[in-house]
Design a protein around this motif. Structure first.
Motif, PDB file in Angstrom:
ATOM      1  N   GLN A   1       6.256 -20.054  33.971  1.00 14.48           N
ATOM      2  CA  GLN A   1       4.829 -20.316  34.100  1.00 14.48           C
ATOM      3  C   GLN A   1       4.414 -20.252  35.562  1.00 14.48           C
ATOM      4  O   GLN A   1       3.381 -19.715  35.890  1.00 14.48           O
ATOM      5  CB  GLN A   1       4.500 -21.692  33.528  1.00 14.48           C
ATOM      6  CG  GLN A   1       4.587 -21.739  32.021  1.00 14.48           C
ATOM      7  CD  GLN A   1       4.382 -23.144  31.479  1.00 14.48           C
ATOM      8  OE1 GLN A   1       4.284 -24.094  32.237  1.00 14.48           O
ATOM      9  NE2 GLN A   1       4.333 -23.254  30.167  1.00 14.48           N
TER      10      GLN A   1
ATOM     11  N   GLY B   1       4.410 -16.655  36.568  1.00 14.45           N
ATOM     12  CA  GLY B   1       3.327 -15.944  35.897  1.00 14.45           C
ATOM     13  C   GLY B   1       1.994 -16.206  36.586  1.00 14.45           C
ATOM     14  O   GLY B   1       1.193 -15.316  36.765  1.00 14.45           O
TER      15      GLY B   1
ATOM     16  N   ASP C   1      -2.230 -15.632  28.872  1.00 11.67           N
ATOM     17  CA  ASP C   1      -1.330 -16.437  29.695  1.00 11.67           C
ATOM     18  C   ASP C   1       0.047 -16.531  29.052  1.00 11.67           C
ATOM     19  O   ASP C   1       1.048 -16.558  29.745  1.00 11.67           O
ATOM     20  CB  ASP C   1      -1.897 -17.833  29.911  1.00 11.67           C
ATOM     21  CG  ASP C   1      -3.130 -17.817  30.798  1.00 11.67           C
ATOM     22  OD1 ASP C   1      -3.281 -16.835  31.558  1.00 11.67           O
ATOM     23  OD2 ASP C   1      -3.924 -18.771  30.725  1.00 11.67           O
ATOM     24  N   ASP C   2       0.076 -16.583  27.728  1.00  9.33           N
ATOM     25  CA  ASP C   2       1.356 -16.631  27.038  1.00  9.33           C
ATOM     26  C   ASP C   2       2.157 -15.371  27.313  1.00  9.33           C
ATOM     27  O   ASP C   2       3.351 -15.419  27.552  1.00  9.33           O
ATOM     28  CB  ASP C   2       1.154 -16.795  25.529  1.00  9.33           C
ATOM     29  CG  ASP C   2       0.510 -18.134  25.190  1.00  9.33           C
ATOM     30  OD1 ASP C   2       0.645 -19.062  26.007  1.00  9.33           O
ATOM     31  OD2 ASP C   2      -0.105 -18.216  24.126  1.00  9.33           O
TER      32      ASP C   2
ATOM     33  N   ASP D   1       3.604 -15.325  30.837  1.00 13.56           N
ATOM     34  CA  ASP D   1       4.810 -16.145  30.956  1.00 13.56           C
ATOM     35  C   ASP D   1       6.029 -15.361  30.469  1.00 13.56           C
ATOM     36  O   ASP D   1       7.084 -15.394  31.085  1.00 13.56           O
ATOM     37  CB  ASP D   1       4.670 -17.426  30.134  1.00 13.56           C
ATOM     38  CG  ASP D   1       3.606 -18.357  30.691  1.00 13.56           C
ATOM     39  OD1 ASP D   1       3.227 -18.177  31.869  1.00 13.56           O
ATOM     40  OD2 ASP D   1       3.168 -19.242  29.943  1.00 13.56           O
TER      41      ASP D   1
END
Length: 155
Positions: free
Chosen positions: A119, A122, A141-142, A145
């Protein structure tokens, strides 16, 4: 005596069906049906059917099955008590069995740091990218990551 007669009748009917099937030129199916229909006669000839009928109507045999069921019940009960006693021992509820899984031991502890590092990477990568890609929805965002984790491992 009745069981032998029934088995013989079932075998004769099966052989008749096999003959009709062979007449229709389905020889493989006919051979398979003939094989299945010969099983009851074979069981009668070996004495298995007689033994089963003697066992089914014998009170001593049923008492023996009851004793076996009681023995199985005792084994299962002692096994359950042993597991319960081992699970809540003197160490405050921690299992002493090496095969037991307690929450918070292996999987969550090992995967949590990797996800936190992913995270952080990312978000750092998101800041260095152009604005058009930075305005992705929250579900993006997932994926960032996951991309960070894959890049970390050189994939």
């Amino acid at each position: 005596m009745i069981a032998e007669t029934v088995c013989s009748a079932v075998s004769a009917a099966g052989l008749g069906i096999a003959v009709v099937t062979a007449y229709r030129r389905r020889f493989l199916a006919a051979a398979r049906i003939a094989a299945y229909s010969l099983v009851p006669v074979g069981l009668v000839m070996t004495g298995v059917v007689g033994w089963l009928s003697d066992t089914a109507f014998s009170p001593t045999a049923w008492a023996g099955f009851g004793v076996l069921a009681g023995a199985w019940l005792l084994f299962a009960t002692t096994r359950a008590v042993e597991r319960r006693r081992t699970g809540a021992g003197a160490d405050g509820g921690a299992a002493t069995d090496t095969g037991s899984i307690r929450p918070g031991t292996t999987a969550p502890a090992s995967s949590t740091p990797a996800l936190r590092q992913g995270q952080g990477q990312g978000k750092g990568q998101m800041q260095g990218q152009p604005q058009s890609q930075g305005k992705r929805p929250a579900s993006g965002d997932d994926f960032s990551d996951i991309e960070a984790i894959l890049k970390k491992h050189g994939i």
